[in-house]
Write a protein that holds these residues in place. Sequence first.
Motif, short mmCIF file in Angstrom:
data_model
loop_
_atom_site.label_atom_id
_atom_site.label_comp_id
_atom_site.label_asym_id
_atom_site.label_seq_id
_atom_site.Cartn_x
_atom_site.Cartn_y
_atom_site.Cartn_z
N LYS A 157 0.83 -1.20 0.00
CA LYS A 157 0.00 0.00 0.00
C LYS A 157 0.86 1.26 0.00
O LYS A 157 0.62 2.19 -0.78
N LYS A 202 2.75 2.19 -3.32
CA LYS A 202 1.98 2.80 -4.40
C LYS A 202 2.14 4.32 -4.44
O LYS A 202 2.07 4.93 -5.52
N ASP A 250 -6.58 -4.59 4.52
CA ASP A 250 -6.40 -3.63 3.43
C ASP A 250 -6.86 -2.24 3.86
O ASP A 250 -6.23 -1.23 3.51
N TRP A 251 -7.97 -2.18 4.59
CA TRP A 251 -8.43 -0.88 5.10
C TRP A 251 -7.37 -0.28 6.01
O TRP A 251 -7.03 0.91 5.91
N SER A 294 -4.09 -0.83 6.16
CA SER A 294 -2.88 -0.43 5.43
C SER A 294 -3.10 0.88 4.70
O SER A 294 -2.20 1.74 4.64
N ASN A 295 -4.29 1.05 4.15
CA ASN A 295 -4.62 2.30 3.48
C ASN A 295 -4.67 3.46 4.49
O ASN A 295 -4.16 4.55 4.22
N TRP A 296 -5.27 3.21 5.65
CA TRP A 296 -5.31 4.22 6.70
C TRP A 296 -3.90 4.62 7.13
O TRP A 296 -3.58 5.80 7.24
N SER A 338 -1.08 4.40 5.51
CA SER A 338 -0.35 5.12 4.46
C SER A 338 -0.68 6.61 4.46
O SER A 338 0.12 7.43 4.01
N LYS A 339 -1.86 6.97 4.99
CA LYS A 339 -2.29 8.37 5.03
C LYS A 339 -2.09 9.02 6.40
O LYS A 339 -2.38 10.21 6.57
#
Length: 231
Positions: free
Chosen positions: A19, A22, A159-160, A162-164, A166-167
């Motif tokens: 993640k 990207k 996945d949620w 990892s996205n959190w 990353s931000k």
Amino acid sequence: MIIGVLGANGFVGESIYKKILKTNKDTFKITRENHTNYQKKKFDILINSSMPSKRFWAKNNPNLDYEETVIKTNYFIKNYSYTKFIHISSVSARCQLNTVYGKNKKLSEDLCLKIPNHLIIRLGPLFGKKLSKGVIIDMINNSKVYINEKSKYAFTNIDWFSNWLSKNLNQEGIMEVGPNNYLTLKDLSKELKSSSKFEGLIDDQIILTKHTFDTDAKNVIKFAKDLQNEI
């Protein structure tokens, strides 16, 4: 920004690595096989996602769990160069201090607290594409579950998360991250029409936080049913 992900071949680490990669191409996959190659590299952020997540294994192998959880965390802290250290932990460090797994998670966190610039993230029970163990798998297989059926679980999609992450690499301190709601194991078992028998103490794995997260523990139902159909 130069970011290193320790344990990047694992269930949590691989998701985090992919993640972040990207949006940040200077992200490095650090594994058991290559970790010594990165000890002289200077990281802006070093993420430790290498700790084991096997609670019952820890109970039967206390010395090995201590080595993999506490000794390794200390090794990474002292032998790598970084500006910020992010430590992926578990809510067990709060709610399971009477267990080997919880005690060792807390000890690893205590090491991180000594670092000026740190972020400790506690996660609840996780689910995702490469899930291979845990209560979800046990219920799908109609195996005995050694936890009380009334236990409350804040199931979190990896996945949620990892996205959190990353931000939110700029966060600091200790944070429990995941759904603000929960599902009991009995509720999930009914959804799966599982014949699993439950035996053991209540083991609540919920998120205690002042934050509101845009995810729902009930998302695990669709995931578990889809996995059940595949099997």
